[in-house]
Design an enzyme around this catalytic site. Structure first.
Site, PDB file in Angstrom:
ATOM      1  N   ARG A 232       0.753  -1.086  -0.115  1.00 41.52           N
ATOM      2  CA  ARG A 232      -0.066   0.139   0.009  1.00 41.52           C
ATOM      3  C   ARG A 232       0.867   1.416  -0.106  1.00 41.52           C
ATOM      4  O   ARG A 232       1.550   1.361   0.910  1.00 41.52           O
ATOM      5  CB  ARG A 232      -0.759  -0.116   1.358  1.00 41.52           C
ATOM      6  CG  ARG A 232      -2.162   0.991   1.123  1.00 41.52           C
ATOM      7  CD  ARG A 232      -2.853   1.157   2.395  1.00 41.52           C
ATOM      8  NE  ARG A 232      -2.122   1.668   3.366  1.00 41.52           N
ATOM      9  CZ  ARG A 232      -1.807   1.913   4.805  1.00 41.52           C
ATOM     10  NH1 ARG A 232      -2.645   1.050   5.461  1.00 41.52           N
ATOM     11  NH2 ARG A 232      -1.184   2.518   5.256  1.00 41.52           N
ATOM     12  N   HIS A 236      -4.001   4.352   4.322  1.00 40.07           N
ATOM     13  CA  HIS A 236      -5.108   3.582   4.433  1.00 40.07           C
ATOM     14  C   HIS A 236      -6.434   4.427   3.817  1.00 40.07           C
ATOM     15  O   HIS A 236      -7.089   3.873   2.790  1.00 40.07           O
ATOM     16  CB  HIS A 236      -5.535   3.359   5.839  1.00 40.07           C
ATOM     17  CG  HIS A 236      -6.860   2.530   5.784  1.00 40.07           C
ATOM     18  ND1 HIS A 236      -7.101   1.349   5.310  1.00 40.07           N
ATOM     19  CD2 HIS A 236      -7.960   2.839   6.599  1.00 40.07           C
ATOM     20  CE1 HIS A 236      -8.241   1.100   5.422  1.00 40.07           C
ATOM     21  NE2 HIS A 236      -8.927   1.806   6.113  1.00 40.07           N
ATOM     22  N   TYR A 245       2.924   4.818  11.571  1.00 43.82           N
ATOM     23  CA  TYR A 245       3.490   3.249  11.674  1.00 43.82           C
ATOM     24  C   TYR A 245       3.845   2.533  10.590  1.00 43.82           C
ATOM     25  O   TYR A 245       4.337   1.479  10.784  1.00 43.82           O
ATOM     26  CB  TYR A 245       1.999   2.504  12.139  1.00 43.82           C
ATOM     27  CG  TYR A 245       0.977   2.868  11.151  1.00 43.82           C
ATOM     28  CD1 TYR A 245       1.024   1.721  10.011  1.00 43.82           C
ATOM     29  CD2 TYR A 245       0.050   3.561  10.868  1.00 43.82           C
ATOM     30  CE1 TYR A 245       0.117   2.070   9.053  1.00 43.82           C
ATOM     31  CE2 TYR A 245      -0.995   3.728  10.155  1.00 43.82           C
ATOM     32  CZ  TYR A 245      -1.008   2.889   8.904  1.00 43.82           C
ATOM     33  OH  TYR A 245      -1.876   2.963   8.048  1.00 43.82           O
TER      34      TYR A 245
HETATM   35  C1  LIG Z   1     -16.208  -5.964   9.547  1.00 43.46           C
HETATM   36  C2  LIG Z   1     -15.475  -4.705   9.659  1.00 43.46           C
HETATM   37  N1  LIG Z   1     -14.264  -4.585  10.665  1.00 43.46           N
HETATM   38  C3  LIG Z   1     -13.505  -3.629  10.819  1.00 43.46           C
HETATM   39  C4  LIG Z   1     -13.747  -2.623  10.042  1.00 43.46           C
HETATM   40  C5  LIG Z   1     -12.785  -1.555  10.120  1.00 43.46           C
HETATM   41  N2  LIG Z   1     -11.754  -1.544   8.905  1.00 43.46           N
HETATM   42  C6  LIG Z   1     -12.096  -0.748   7.692  1.00 43.46           C
HETATM   43  S1  LIG Z   1     -10.973  -1.091   6.618  1.00 43.46           S
HETATM   44  C7  LIG Z   1      -9.976  -2.056   7.720  1.00 43.46           C
HETATM   45  C8  LIG Z   1      -8.728  -2.376   7.099  1.00 43.46           C
HETATM   46  C9  LIG Z   1      -8.936  -3.498   6.240  1.00 43.46           C
HETATM   47  O1  LIG Z   1      -7.747  -4.043   5.561  1.00 43.46           O
HETATM   48  P1  LIG Z   1      -7.596  -4.938   4.211  1.00 43.46           P
HETATM   49  O2  LIG Z   1      -8.859  -6.011   3.984  1.00 43.46           O
HETATM   50  O3  LIG Z   1      -6.385  -5.476   4.119  1.00 43.46           O
HETATM   51  O4  LIG Z   1      -7.895  -3.862   3.054  1.00 43.46           O
HETATM   52  P2  LIG Z   1      -7.158  -2.749   2.741  1.00 43.46           P
HETATM   53  O5  LIG Z   1      -7.493  -1.466   3.434  1.00 43.46           O
HETATM   54  O6  LIG Z   1      -5.595  -2.811   3.196  1.00 43.46           O
HETATM   55  O7  LIG Z   1      -7.193  -2.652   1.429  1.00 43.46           O
HETATM   56  C10 LIG Z   1     -10.684  -2.081   8.914  1.00 43.46           C
HETATM   57  C11 LIG Z   1     -10.039  -3.106  10.017  1.00 43.46           C
HETATM   58  C12 LIG Z   1     -14.586  -2.956   8.919  1.00 43.46           C
HETATM   59  N3  LIG Z   1     -14.881  -1.784   7.975  1.00 43.46           N
HETATM   60  N4  LIG Z   1     -15.495  -3.893   8.903  1.00 43.46           N
END
Ligand SMILES: Cc1ncc(C[n+]2csc(CCOP(=O)(O)OP(=O)(O)O)c2C)c(N)n1
Ligand SMILES: [Mg+2]
Length: 334
Positions: A232, A236, A245
């Site tokens: 990435r 985020h 971080y």
């Molecule tokens: C069920 C749920 N738990 C927690 C969140 C909070 N949250 C939003 S994005 C994220 C990280 C997701 O990471 P990843 O699946 O690796 O996707 P990336 O953002 O890295 O593309 C989290 C924990 C959420 N949106 N839905």
């Protein structure tokens, strides 16, 4: 495995450059307070565009997580237009019009994975051609939805492609805190389906893996789990400060493998891309995103859009809510 030809590679690079350019514009618009939260695609372009170019838009469905929409240009301008509406708070903006086979972004992690399996199962029962490709992140793979859907898909042998984009982070959680498994692809073993890891910075590798999985799925052999490894490169979301971080050395190393820069250089070296082409593509990309933004900004919020697309017809409760909201629409808009 089928490889993309030079013409396809040019189209892939074009879509990658468009996605990167438009993501930059949206970042600035968010900083000006003009659009809502954005999850930048930076670093994922090769994986998303490479995958989508291996699909047939007329028959194959794409279920994005939330970082992919700018990379889905192959599916038509409606994807960007509806994404912009959605971002500006139009509930119906999430509803991409027929016959575009792309579902709305999914913020609830993992929730679209069972939808993908159900959709693919339905397609098979209806004897429809095509496959379903669902994007999700390394973080989303920790949800129960992933395991339940993966297990069912393996048993039913439905035409689904699970594409896990491992960008090394789930907000600030690094992959070593996400799983003790050797890879995300290895989770396929428990589903009884093939699992492969590909270099997500190389759109050709992703294209080949998805093409292969597509052949498998359409010939009745069932699902495949593909892990596309990337890094990435941005935050985020616009609500995040990754400098708190992400180790700066890791980021600098990843920037050397930037998928857009790598393919641009390779294509220039082969005489298949030029600075003037780059400029032309960037200009059109900016015009297009500004146009989508203006259109969305000038679309009045519709009360009806809150309830349209929920059910074929309103429940009695929805009818009461719809008329209540319609009667107070003036006040709501103010
Ligand atoms: C069920 C749920 N738990 C927690 C969140 C909070 N949250 C939003 S994005 C994220 C990280 C997701 O990471 P990843 O699946 O690796 O996707 P990336 O953002 O890295 O593309 C989290 C924990 C959420 N949106 N839905
Ligand atoms: Mg991630």
């Amino acid at each position: 495995m089928p490889k993309p030809n030079d013409k396809q590679l040019q189209m892939i690079l074009e879509d990658m450059v468009v996605a990167r350019t438009q993501a930059g514009r949206l970042w600035n618009l968010q900083r000006q307070g003009q659009v809502g939260t954005i999850a930048p695609i930076d670093g994922h372009e090769g994986a998303v565009v490479g995958a989508v170019h291996a699909l047939e838009t007329e028959s194959d469905w794409v279920l994005p997580q939330y970082r992919e929409p700018l990379g889905l240009r192959k599916y038509g301008p409606e994807v960007l237009d509806t994404f912009m509406l959605y971002n500006l708070g139009h509930p119906a903006g999430g509803h991409i019009p027929d016959p575009i086979k792309v579902t709305p972004s999914q913020i609830s992690l993992g929730a679209s994975i069972p939808h993908a399996v159900g959709l693919a199962w339905g397609m098979r029962l209806k004897d429809e051609d095509g496959v379903v490709l669902v994007f999700f992140g390394d973080g989303a793979s920790s949800e129960g939805d992933f395991y339940e859907a993966g297990n069912l898909a393996g048993v039913l042998k439905v035409p689904v492609i699970f594409l896990c984009i491992n960008n090394q982070w789930a907000i600030s959680t690094p992959t070593h805190m996400q799983t003790a498994a050797d890879s995300f692809a290895s989770k396929a073993e428990a589903f009884g389906i093939p699992g492969i890891t590909v270099d997500g910075n190389d759109p050709s590798s992703v294209y080949e893996a998805v093409s292969d999985a597509r052949i498998r799925a359409t010939s009745g052999k069932g699902p495949t789990l593909i892990e596309a490894t990337v890094y990435r490169l941005g935050a985020h979301t616009t609500a995040d400060d990754p400098t708190r971080y992400v180790p700066s050395d890791d980021l600098s190393a990843a920037q050397k493998n930037d998928p857009v820069h790598t393919l641009t250089k390779e294509m220039k070296d082969r005489g298949l891309w030029s600075d003037s082409k780059q400029e032309e593509v960037e200009t059109v990309a900016l015009e297009r995103i500004d146009d989508a933004f203006e259109k969305a900004k000038n679309t009045p919020l519709s009360v009806n859009s809150l309830m349209d697309h929920c059910f074929t017809s309103d429940t009695s409760r929805q009818s009461r809510q719809r008329s209540f909201l319609t009667n107070s629409a003036g006040e709501l808009n103010e």
